[in-house]
Enzyme design. Structure first.
Site, PDB file in Angstrom:
ATOM      1  CB  ALA A 233       3.347  12.733  -3.254  1.00  0.00           C
ATOM      2  CD  GLU A 255       6.405  17.571  -5.610  1.00  0.00           C
ATOM      3  OE1 GLU A 255       7.265  18.759  -5.925  1.00  0.00           O
ATOM      4  OE2 GLU A 255       6.834  16.720  -4.958  1.00  0.00           O
ATOM      5  CG  ASP A 282      -6.548  17.419  -1.762  1.00  0.00           C
ATOM      6  OD1 ASP A 282      -6.566  17.825  -2.860  1.00  0.00           O
ATOM      7  OD2 ASP A 282      -6.368  18.074  -0.719  1.00  0.00           O
ATOM      8  CB  CYS A 359      16.868   7.495  -1.769  1.00  0.00           C
ATOM      9  SG  CYS A 359      16.376   9.370  -2.621  1.00  0.00           S
TER      10      CYS A 359
END
Length: 430
Positions: A233, A255, A282, A359
């Site tokens: 995230a 993460e 969360d 990406c």
């Protein structure tokens, strides 16, 4: 995206992250190259330069070296913009791209290459949880910015997917208008907005990010009360957009890296009201490959914004040790990406969907990763056809016509968004 790195040495695979040690489960094999090998932990202290060159470049022995951090600290807005837009790309990385992408894209590579070296564009996501100030509204009006949903007529033509639709089937039905208020210049021009500082207890009114980053969120098509996992995230842009798109039942914003998780938490605190953060969000720290074991068949939808080569940021790396290491690491990233995607497919409920995104332009990190997971789970996974989805955005983005499973936004000098790859997979309800 998480800054995971993989390094091979003899028969061992070493996995390390930017500030902490993480163990890749030896039970989560992703191909012959990882089978029957042991996975070990590396201390990242000695690898800090390679992983986060921006943290060490300012201490470079070259007295003339100037870091981006120095420029932002000591210069005016106009000087900062001029410095950022006039940076020189690394010749080592350009040569590497020429070899790899020249072969992959052929005659189209020249235009893509020129776009990668040009200043990238940013869009503006308005925060639905904060009031838009008169100043922001004035900037939007004066620069003629428009909502992506209006430019692409998403409200009347955005098509989502019916049950059972897979690659090659063209049955669609209309979806509802997205609540995301994302603004860009209609002619893909650069418009500068100041970055807002984090002030505890005060919600920011907008978030700056590339418009192509919106596509994985739209493709995931979250609905009210959905249980959603954002597996990789940080820094938080897609988690933020997911919370803007629908009133979710629960968003697990994950993460594993400590430094990046702090940045993720700060992003969420800057844009999302406390009552929502406390009841519907969360922030977790699990290694993504373990979700398949810890939370199997749990989430309605999963976003895997996978660690990748990140072509744009890599192109401007100035750390020679880090550049050479990343060229070597890049060969092994697909193994990690496949493990994360495979974990997501186990963690999503039967009938649920997973969006895989990167990406990078690399076929090995995009279509090839999806293909590998399909071969491993071919009786349980369908690929959702995104052709009609991408057609809605052709006024803004240039798409690669050669992808097999997903859609790839190609940077172009007249539409300098991306690269952004996305593929949508559905777990068959058995």
């Amino acid at each position: 995206m998480s800054s995971w790195k993989i390094q091979r040495k003899l028969h061992h695979v070493y996995l390390y992250s930017a500030t902490s040690r993480r163990l890749l489960s030896s039970t989560c094999k992703c191909g012959k190259s990882l089978q029957q090998t042991s996975v070990k932990l590396l201390s990242t202290e000695s690898l800090a330069t390679a992983i986060h060159p921006s943290r060490t470049e300012e201490n470079d022995s070259n007295p003339k070296a100037i870091s981006l951090g120095d420029v932002y600290a000591n210069n005016t807005v106009e000087e900062r913009r001029e410095f950022k837009h006039s940076r020189t790309p690394s010749q080592l990385i350009l040569d590497h791209f020429d070899r790899r992408y020249g072969q992959q894209f052929g005659s189209d590579w020249g235009d893509i290459r020129a776009a990668l070296m040009a200043p990238k564009l940013n869009g503006l996501l308005l925060n639905n949880f904060a009031q838009v100030s008169t100043k922001v509204a004035t900037i939007l009006q004066e620069h003629g910015l428009q909502k992506v949903s209006d430019l692409c007529d998403i409200s009347s033509h955005l098509n989502w997917w019916e049950e059972g639709e897979t690659i090659g089937i063209q049955n669609y039905h209309k979806g509802t208008e997205s609540s995301l208020k994302f603004y860009i210049h209609p002619e893909n021009r650069h418009v500068w907005f100041p970055k807002l500082k984090h002030v505890p207890g005060q919600l920011k009114s907008y978030f700056l990010q590339g418009a192509s980053s919106l596509l994985p969120v739209l493709a995931l098509d979250v609905q009210q009360d959905d249980s959603v996992l954002d597996m990789c995230a940080a820094p938080g842009g897609k988690s933020l957009a997911l919370l803007q798109a629908a009133e979710l039942g629960l968003l697990t914003s994950n993460e594993p890296d400590l430094w990046r998780r702090r940045r993720l938490a700060e992003t969420l605190q800057s844009y999302i009201p406390q009552e929502i953060l406390q009841t519907r969000v969360d922030v977790s720290k699990l290694n993504g490959v373990h979700f398949q074991d810890v939370t199997p068949n749990t989430f309605d939808k999963v976003l895997v914004d996978a660690p990748c080569s990140n072509d744009r940021s890599w192109l401007y790396s100035k750390n020679s040790v880090g550049m050479k290491m990343r060229i070597e690491d890049r060969r092994h990233l697909p193994q990690l990406q496949a493990s994360l995607l495979r974990s997501a497919l186990h963690a999503v409920k039967p009938g649920g969907t997973v969006v895989y995104a990167t990406c990078t332009l690399s076929q090995k990190e995009n279509d090839d990763v999806v293909e590998f997971c399909l071969r491993q789970n071919k009786s349980r996974i369908d690929v959702i056809n995104l052709n009609n989805f991408s057609k809605n955005f052709q006024k803004i983005f240039r798409f690669d016509s050669s992808t097999r499973y997903g859609q790839l936004v190609l940077p172009h000098v007249n539409a300098n968004w991306g690269p952004m790859y996305l593929a949508k997979l559905k777990k068959i309800d058995t």
